[in-house]
Design a protein around this motif. Structure first.
Motif, short mmCIF file in Angstrom:
data_model
loop_
_atom_site.label_atom_id
_atom_site.label_comp_id
_atom_site.label_asym_id
_atom_site.label_seq_id
_atom_site.Cartn_x
_atom_site.Cartn_y
_atom_site.Cartn_z
N GLU A 277 1.00 -1.11 -0.06
CA GLU A 277 0.14 0.04 -0.04
C GLU A 277 0.84 1.37 -0.15
OE1 GLU A 277 -2.38 0.75 3.79
OE2 GLU A 277 -3.87 1.90 2.31
N TYR B 132 2.45 7.26 3.39
CA TYR B 132 1.44 7.02 4.00
C TYR B 132 0.69 8.26 5.26
CZ TYR B 132 -2.93 4.73 5.54
OH TYR B 132 -4.35 4.66 5.74
N LYS C 110 -9.87 1.44 -2.76
CA LYS C 110 -10.18 0.98 -1.16
C LYS C 110 -11.63 1.47 -0.99
CE LYS C 110 -7.55 1.42 3.05
NZ LYS C 110 -6.40 2.04 3.68
N PHE D 203 -9.95 3.88 6.14
CA PHE D 203 -9.15 3.75 7.48
C PHE D 203 -9.63 5.08 8.29
CE2 PHE D 203 -4.82 3.76 9.92
CZ PHE D 203 -5.28 2.99 10.86
N CYS E 4 -5.69 -3.30 2.66
CA CYS E 4 -5.28 -2.75 4.06
C CYS E 4 -6.65 -3.00 4.91
CB CYS E 4 -4.73 -1.65 4.18
SG CYS E 4 -3.79 -1.36 5.82
N TYR E 5 -7.10 -1.89 5.42
CA TYR E 5 -8.54 -1.69 6.28
C TYR E 5 -9.59 -2.65 5.95
CZ TYR E 5 -11.53 0.33 10.04
OH TYR E 5 -12.23 0.64 10.81
N ARG F 95 -10.49 -6.19 7.35
CA ARG F 95 -11.24 -6.08 8.82
C ARG F 95 -12.62 -6.68 8.35
NH1 ARG F 95 -9.16 -4.83 13.21
NH2 ARG F 95 -7.06 -3.52 13.01
N ALA G 45 -0.81 -1.21 5.08
CA ALA G 45 0.12 -0.77 5.90
C ALA G 45 -0.42 -0.66 7.26
CB ALA G 45 0.63 0.84 5.22
N PHE G 46 -0.28 -1.72 8.16
CA PHE G 46 -0.93 -1.58 9.33
C PHE G 46 0.15 -0.96 10.52
CE2 PHE G 46 -4.40 -4.73 10.67
CZ PHE G 46 -5.17 -4.40 9.60
N ASN G 47 -0.18 -0.62 11.43
CA ASN G 47 0.68 0.33 12.22
C ASN G 47 1.06 -0.46 13.44
OD1 ASN G 47 -1.44 1.00 14.54
ND2 ASN G 47 -2.32 0.88 12.48
N THR H 136 -2.02 -1.75 15.97
CA THR H 136 -2.91 -2.74 15.58
C THR H 136 -2.06 -3.99 14.87
OG1 THR H 136 -3.47 -1.43 13.45
CG2 THR H 136 -4.85 -1.18 15.25
N TYR I 264 4.24 7.69 9.93
CA TYR I 264 3.29 6.69 10.18
C TYR I 264 4.14 5.48 9.98
CZ TYR I 264 -0.33 3.16 9.44
OH TYR I 264 -1.29 2.23 9.38
#
Ligand SMILES: NC(=O)CCC(=O)C(=O)O
Length: 283
Positions: A49, A55, A119, A123, A160-161, A164, A185-187, A190, A223
């Motif tokens: 991503e 980001y 997307k 997010f 990414c998001y 979920r 690109a999770f952080n 999470t 980020y």
């Protein structure tokens, strides 16, 4: 008579370093795409991503390009054609006359644009003391799924998001997908909690291969991405996983395994769709 086993392909996931220079980000991606094919024999290459831009909501407008006329699209098309590969082009901020999207492009071995996926689930989260992020301040959500036939398999795209949302993965399974690919690109909040859990959950729900592709972690970035790009098989087993730095990981996906799991644990045909169901409303 026994059914002929389905083939597969070798996929390379490129966990790329991303910095403020778009030209450097793009040049690095092209170098690493070439080496994933030349050194590892990948048939399909997937990028993270936001691989041409840092980001962050403050960056998207500045780095955004039109698709397919922008320089990133033209470079991805050319390299896919040069190498004769399928290229899942991570995501870039996409500019249109009316909106900005977070968009994945997919390129054929002839360099043609096979699909774009914007997307769908933006997010927007708020974890006090953890992370607050609002893509919807500057981005618009997409409303179309993308399914790409590759060598006899069907590959669905999420970003990414989106991972979920089990309903999205279910729609792809309904459409006959064998593999779902999520540039993401999770952080650092999470990522450790949910990144692998969600990849394995979607693999188990859909009895499909899942690939997640993150940027490399950069502790100095605004980020900080979690990393840990991975391939999960349809038994929900992690078969390849990166650490957190810049890295290419490779896996041989075998769609015979998808057929095997689905035959041995036939939950899809055992669903009680008289009691519940997940259906497309629009896509
Ligand atoms: N780029 C994203 O959509 C990040 C999603 C994320 O980190 C999450 O926890 O979900």
């Amino acid at each position: 008579m026994s059914k002929m086993a389905r083939a597969g392909f070798r996929i390379a996931l490129l966990q790329l370093k991303v910095g403020p220079s778009k030209a450097d980000n793009l040049a690095n991606a092209l170098t690493r795409i070439r080496s994933a094919v030349r050194d590892n024999g990948a048939r399909v290459v997937a990028l993270p991503e936001c691989f041409n831009s840092p980001y962050g909501t403050q960056h998207f407008a500045k780095y955004a390009e039109e698709i397919p006329t922008g320089e990133t699209s033209r470079s991805l098309s050319a390299v896919a054609k040069e190498l004769g590969i399928y290229l899942i082009g991570g995501t870039i901020p996409e500019r249109t006359p009316t909106a900005t999207y977070n968009t994945c492009t997919v390129w054929s071995p002839e360099g043609a644009l096979l699909a774009t996926y914007r997307k769908i689930h933006l997010f927007d989260i708020n974890i006090p003391g953890g992370i607050t992020f609002r893509e919807s301040d500057v981005l618009t959500g997409g409303d179309q799924l993308a399914v790409i036939p590759i060598d006899g398999a069907r590959v669905g795209i999420g970003i990414c998001y989106d991972i979920r949302f089990d309903e999205l993965a279910r729609l792809y399974r309904n459409k006959g997908c064998d593999m779902l690919i999520y540039p993401g690109a999770f952080n650092m909040k999470t990522g450790p909690l949910h990144w692998e859990l969600l990849a394995r959950a979607r693999a188990n729900d859909t009895q499909s291969y899942i690939a997640t592709i993150s940027p490399a972690r950069d502790a100095g970035a605004g980020y900080i991405a979690w990393g840990h790009s991975m391939v999960v098989d349809p038994w929900a087993k992690v078969v390849a996983e990166a650490a957190d730095g810049e890295e290419t990981i490779v896996a041989d996906v075998d769609f015979g395994k998808v057929d095997e799991v689905r035959a041995q644990i036939p939950v899809f045909s055992q669903r009680r769709t008289d009691l519940y169901d997940t259906k497309e409303q629009k896509c």
